[in-house]
Design an enzyme around this catalytic site. Structure first.
Site, mmCIF file in Angstrom:
data_model
loop_
_atom_site.group_PDB
_atom_site.id
_atom_site.type_symbol
_atom_site.label_atom_id
_atom_site.label_comp_id
_atom_site.label_asym_id
_atom_site.label_seq_id
_atom_site.Cartn_x
_atom_site.Cartn_y
_atom_site.Cartn_z
ATOM 1 C CB CYS A 1 1.057 7.190 1.920
ATOM 2 S SG CYS A 1 1.947 6.479 0.453
ATOM 3 C CG HIS B 1 3.505 4.689 5.244
ATOM 4 N ND1 HIS B 1 2.035 4.361 5.208
ATOM 5 C CD2 HIS B 1 3.762 4.782 4.194
ATOM 6 C CE1 HIS B 1 1.892 4.285 3.987
ATOM 7 N NE2 HIS B 1 2.806 4.620 3.307
ATOM 8 C CD GLU C 1 0.779 4.165 8.750
ATOM 9 O OE1 GLU C 1 1.304 5.165 8.669
ATOM 10 O OE2 GLU C 1 0.637 3.671 7.562
#
Lengths: 370, 258
Positions: B93, B226, B228
């Site tokens: 990001c 992202h 994650e």
């Protein structure tokens, strides 16, 4: 200097003349209303129209349509137990939920700083759940009466982010901030929780949860002085495409009055006005509930979803009322919402997430298939 | 990979740059879930220079991220670490956006329409040509929030656990990944002197607006999305990156000789 193969890339051909498009799919969000039960454990509940405590006079002894899954406390006004928050959230992640939203619905009574269990839920959840987590409830400045320490909304939110939340959902505080913004004719103090949190964490970290109820009126002129946005409802009752139902006396119009404190208190401001104000203040997303539809399994309030999603440019998540797969298809076909949320129908295992997404795909609505 | 190599590799220190603004716990958890428990938080610029691999999950706002990097001297250390492109880096990001020359994201969020003067703006690390700009909100919801697809511009060993498909000259990943951002890095194509197209690992379109969704050049990798937060697909991307940065031809040759 690494000696691996990481840097051994090679270009692929891209047809620049026939540019490929990717598509943002529609999201299916699962919400878990979390509170402490009478024994102090955190449990997931689902209240009908925000009245979480069981009605004690149940004729057939059934809990209003629950079809199984989790223990239930019946008949003595106890809180319904639908499974432990982390386990349930993990199951939804595995089953394909695009986002998980925890609403800590007790926290408007007791300050969240003391509410350590909710932070633990986040810490545990983030170990095994790798989709966005939103947490809401009590995101406001808080004074610890025992010590006199004042924690700002920003400090409260920071704790949640550190614990594993990606977004915080602000409810009551946002309504008050919107009222002040409107009353002051658009003056930003910079002091609202929306502004302080979004300036540090970005607007995408701030979701506003709006909880309105319908107020039926015979004519838009009835609320003209107040400036509430009136929506026209349709004839024909509640079919899936219309903006029904009409009012109890056949009223063809309504406005959506915002509430605070978990639906307990009405405020003199409408949902559309709040949505515009919070967007201006720095919200990144709106979670749009509807008290009238909540728990009724009759679909989302399309009139409300359209009124708000057309008034703002930030994404809107439809909430309240989903009972089956078709309701998701309906709201995506008939409104501009970017995501739709359900709780009870998943907790009661009446519908599976995968089934919702398959129905969406069949209807030509792109979803993330896991 | 032998068991011994695998065990040794999983103990390699992963340096995580956490500047305190937002959810870094999920990135930490994702790294551990991929089998790399030895995660160390960066607290000094020296640790950046000594790192074996750096992961920079940039959350919050561009301005707060660059301010902290500058105040702690991380910006200078990062530029040195990234200078030759041969030391593994994964930015997420803002960890990608800060690699560019600058961003239009000002101190106050843009709904306020506060036009700061140029002195308010902090330049990025300037590794990649181009400026990060805001999505046009007149025809789309901003922020761009949700799951979107990625088109591959390069083949990368980091994608070893992903399975893109190619049709009519376009290689695309069949599963979506999670984006949440109001600002994007535009593609500056080959005709321009300031082109960044050689950096593009993947691109994405949001309501017709194409933009860079991830970059790679050498060992520098960064994603707008992202990993994650992108479920199994994201974890597979992370796992691939971590695995190939140390698994090299020379090691395989050594093992073959034994």
């Amino acid at each position: 200097m690494e000696d691996g193969t990481l840097n051994q890339t090679s270009p692929l051909s891209i047809d620049n003349n026939n540019a490929q498009q990717t598509q943002l799919v529609k999201r299916v969000v699962v919400a878990l209303d979390v509170r402490s039960n009478d024994f102090g454990d955190l449990v997931v509940t689902k209240g009908d129209q925000y009245d979480v405590r069981e009605k004690t006079t149940d004729e057939d002894g059934d809990n209003g349509g629950s079809s199984g899954g989790g223990e239930k406390m019946v008949g003595r006004g106890g809180v319904r137990n639908l499974g432990k928050p982390v386990q349930l959230a993990s199951r939804y992640y595995t089953e394909g939920a695009d986002e998980i939203a925890f609403l800590n619905i007790t926290s408007y009574r007791s300050g969240v700083i003391d509410d350590m269990p909710m932070l633990q839920v986040l810490e545990e959840s983030s170990k095994s759940i790798f989709v966005p987590l939103t947490v809401g409830g009590g995101i406001r400045s808080y004074t610890d009466e025992a010590s006199g320490t004042v924690y700002s909304a920003l400090e409260v939110a920071s704790r949640y982010f550190r614990a594993g939340a990606d977004k915080v959902s602000i409810g009551s505080d946002a309504v008050y901030a919107a009222e002040e913004y409107v009353t002051s004719c658009g003056v930003k103090t910079g002091l609202t929780s929306i502004e302080t949190i979004s300036s540090v964490y970005g607007v995408q970290a701030v979701v506003i949860s709006i909880d309105p109820r319908r107020v039926y009126v015979s004519s838009p002129d009835d609320v003209l002085p107040a400036g509430h946005v009136v929506v026209e409802l349709s004839n024909g009752g509640l079919t899936r495409k219309t903006n029904g139902p009409l009012g109890p006396n056949g009223e063809k119009y309504c406005w959506y009055q915002c509430t605070v404190s978990g639906g307990r208190t009405n405020r003199p401001i409408c949902a559309v006005t709040v949505a515009r104000a919070v967007e201006a203040l720095g919200a990144g997303e709106i979670m749009l509930n509807c008290i009238d539809m909540d728990g009724q399994c009759a679909g989302f309030d399309h009139a409300l979803m359209n009124a708000v999603s057309r008034a703002v440019s930030i994404p809107v998540i439809a909430s309240s009322g989903a009972g089956n797969e078709q309701h998701f298809v309906d709201v995506f076909e008939n409104t501009k919402v970017r995501a739709a949320l359900a709780a009870g129908m998943f907790h009661r295992m009446e519908v599976e997430i995968g089934s919702v997404k398959r129905r969406m795909e069949e209807a030509g609505i792109r979803a993330r298939i896991v | 990979m032998t068991e011994e190599t695998q065990r040794r590799q999983s103990q390699l220190p992963i340096s995580l740059l956490d500047y305190g603004a937002g959810n870094v716990r999920s990135v930490y958890n994702a790294i551990v879930a991929c089998g790399y428990p030895n995660v160390q938080l960066i607290t000094t610029p020296e640790q950046i220079l000594e790192a074996r691999v750096i992961i920079f999950p940039g959350v919050g706002s561009y301005h707060s991220a660059m301010t902290v990097l500058k105040e702690r001297g991380y910006d200078v250390a990062m530029k040195e670490y990234l200078a030759n492109g041969d030391r593994p880096y994964l930015g997420i990001c803002l960890g990608m956006q800060t690699l560019f020359e600058g961003s239009d994201e000002k101190l106050a969020h843009d709904s306020a329409k506060i036009e700061g003067n140029d002195d308010d703006e902090l330049p990025g690390l300037g590794i990649i040509p181009g400026r990060v700009i805001k999505f046009d909100a007149t025809t789309r919801s901003v922020p761009h929030i949700g799951w979107n697809g990625i088109i591959l511009h390069q083949k990368s060993p980091a994608m070893k656990y992903l399975h893109p498909t190619t049709a009519a000259s376009t290689t695309i990943l069949g599963s979506e990944v999670y984006f949440v951002h109001s600002y994007y890095a535009p593609i500056i194509d080959d005709e321009c002197s300031n082109s960044n197209s050689e950096w593009i690992l993947t691109s994405t379109t949001y309501e017709g607006q194409a933009y860079i969704s991830s970059i790679q050049k050498g060992s520098i990798v960064a994603t707008q999305f992202h990993p994650e937060k992108s479920g199994i697909v994201g974890l597979n991307f992370l796992r691939g990156f971590l695995e190939v940065r140390e698994r090299g031809k020379c090691r395989i040759n050594i093992c073959a000789c034994i």
